[in-house]
Design a protein around this motif. Structure first.
Motif, PDB file in Angstrom:
ATOM      1  N   SER A  53     -35.109  37.462  42.936  1.00  0.00           N
ATOM      2  CA  SER A  53     -35.976  37.210  42.673  1.00  0.00           C
ATOM      3  C   SER A  53     -37.122  37.608  44.104  1.00  0.00           C
ATOM      4  O   SER A  53     -38.433  37.614  43.759  1.00  0.00           O
ATOM      5  CB  SER A  53     -36.155  35.832  42.237  1.00  0.00           C
ATOM      6  OG  SER A  53     -35.636  35.607  41.225  1.00  0.00           O
ATOM      7  N   LYS A  56     -39.432  40.487  45.226  1.00  0.00           N
ATOM      8  CA  LYS A  56     -40.571  40.211  44.379  1.00  0.00           C
ATOM      9  C   LYS A  56     -41.511  39.284  44.691  1.00  0.00           C
ATOM     10  O   LYS A  56     -42.913  40.157  44.222  1.00  0.00           O
ATOM     11  CB  LYS A  56     -40.859  40.639  42.813  1.00  0.00           C
ATOM     12  CG  LYS A  56     -39.048  41.161  42.184  1.00  0.00           C
ATOM     13  CD  LYS A  56     -39.377  43.019  41.965  1.00  0.00           C
ATOM     14  CE  LYS A  56     -38.322  43.508  41.547  1.00  0.00           C
ATOM     15  NZ  LYS A  56     -38.645  44.712  41.343  1.00  0.00           N
ATOM     16  N   VAL A 177     -42.107  37.102  38.470  1.00  0.00           N
ATOM     17  CA  VAL A 177     -41.121  37.402  37.957  1.00  0.00           C
ATOM     18  C   VAL A 177     -40.079  36.275  37.624  1.00  0.00           C
ATOM     19  O   VAL A 177     -39.874  35.420  36.999  1.00  0.00           O
ATOM     20  CB  VAL A 177     -40.375  38.045  39.230  1.00  0.00           C
ATOM     21  CG1 VAL A 177     -40.026  36.897  40.551  1.00  0.00           C
ATOM     22  CG2 VAL A 177     -38.532  38.454  38.520  1.00  0.00           C
ATOM     23  N   SER A 179     -36.400  36.106  36.089  1.00  0.00           N
ATOM     24  CA  SER A 179     -35.229  36.588  36.097  1.00  0.00           C
ATOM     25  C   SER A 179     -34.129  36.112  35.824  1.00  0.00           C
ATOM     26  O   SER A 179     -33.568  34.395  35.658  1.00  0.00           O
ATOM     27  CB  SER A 179     -34.375  36.572  38.168  1.00  0.00           C
ATOM     28  OG  SER A 179     -35.413  37.422  38.873  1.00  0.00           O
ATOM     29  N   VAL A 219     -33.699  41.592  35.764  1.00  0.00           N
ATOM     30  CA  VAL A 219     -35.379  41.544  37.032  1.00  0.00           C
ATOM     31  C   VAL A 219     -36.470  41.232  36.543  1.00  0.00           C
ATOM     32  O   VAL A 219     -36.495  42.336  36.511  1.00  0.00           O
ATOM     33  CB  VAL A 219     -35.111  41.556  38.556  1.00  0.00           C
ATOM     34  CG1 VAL A 219     -36.423  41.646  39.055  1.00  0.00           C
ATOM     35  CG2 VAL A 219     -33.930  41.120  39.206  1.00  0.00           C
TER      36      VAL A 219
END
Length: 223
Positions: A53, A56, A177, A179, A219
């Motif tokens: 994570s 990103k 993001v 996840s 993800v």
């Protein structure tokens, strides 16, 4: 070999069953019925949830991260090891006893991570917190069950259906993001993520480094 000893138990709200904390020597286990939800010797895939994570969003300042489920703190500890001092990490934990265990019998496992100034505990349902949040988080990490097919609590399913995923999409900032950890694959969940609008990767990982059970992490990035 030391025998397992049950240290405590706690009810999951809404008739979700009973969690049991067990210890064998220096090893801890959290059980739901005959299912082991987590074990202090197996942390690799939960740590990967944090590192994948962060890749990103690593260029963001004052990043805000939400982790659903405290567990044994593996994801939280991994996140604290890599995020900068200006980051904020909110842990949403439904069962008060899990926080008590973290500060009590499992204090050596948690290594003080609950006292880190970047850590904030939200006692309550992560789904409700997500629904009440609009564009507040750079990353949302979910490890509240064995995956998109809720095991510990039927209401967890609402996190993973289209409506729940839309709420998560809205709770993320652009480029944020989501996840999600799972004990196994789920093609239907991958499809729902894409239908809601997430750019989605499916990552296979191991429970303990290069060994142990195979787990899955989605993800999913909000464009």
């Amino acid at each position: 070999m030391f025998p397992w000893v049950q240290l405590d138990s706690a009810k999951i709200p809404d008739d979700g069953g009973e969690l049991r904390l067990k210890q064998r020597g220096q090893e801890f286990s959290i059980m739901l019925g005959s299912n082991e939800l987590m074990n202090s010797r197996l942390s690799g895939s939960e740590e990967a949830l944090a590192t994948l994570s962060w890749e990103k969003i690593r260029d963001r300042q004052r990043s805000s991260i939400l982790i659903g489920g405290l567990g044994m703190g593996f994801t939280l500890r991994a996140a604290l090891a890599i995020v900068p001092p200006d980051a904020s990490i909110t842990i949403a934990e439904l069962v008060p006893a899990v926080v008590k265990w973290a500060r009590g019998p499992m204090a050596d496992v948690f290594k003080g991570c609950l006292d880190d100034p970047r850590t904030h505990i939200h006692q309550g349902d992560v789904g409700e917190l997500i629904r009440d949040s609009k564009g507040e988080f750079d990353a949302i990490l979910l490890d509240v069950d064995n995956g998109p097919d809720g095991l510990t609590r039927e209401s967890n399913d609402s996190l993973y259906n289209r409506r729940g995923l839309r709420a998560t999409y809205d709770a993320l900032r652009p480029g944020g993001v989501l996840s999600v950890w799972s004990s196994g694959p789920d093609n239907g969940f991958t499809r729902r993520l894409k239908e809601v609008g997430f750019d989605t990767e499916v990552v296979n990982t191991r429970a303990n480094g290069n060994r142990g059970a195979k787990h899955v992490i989605w993800v999913a990035t909000r464009p």
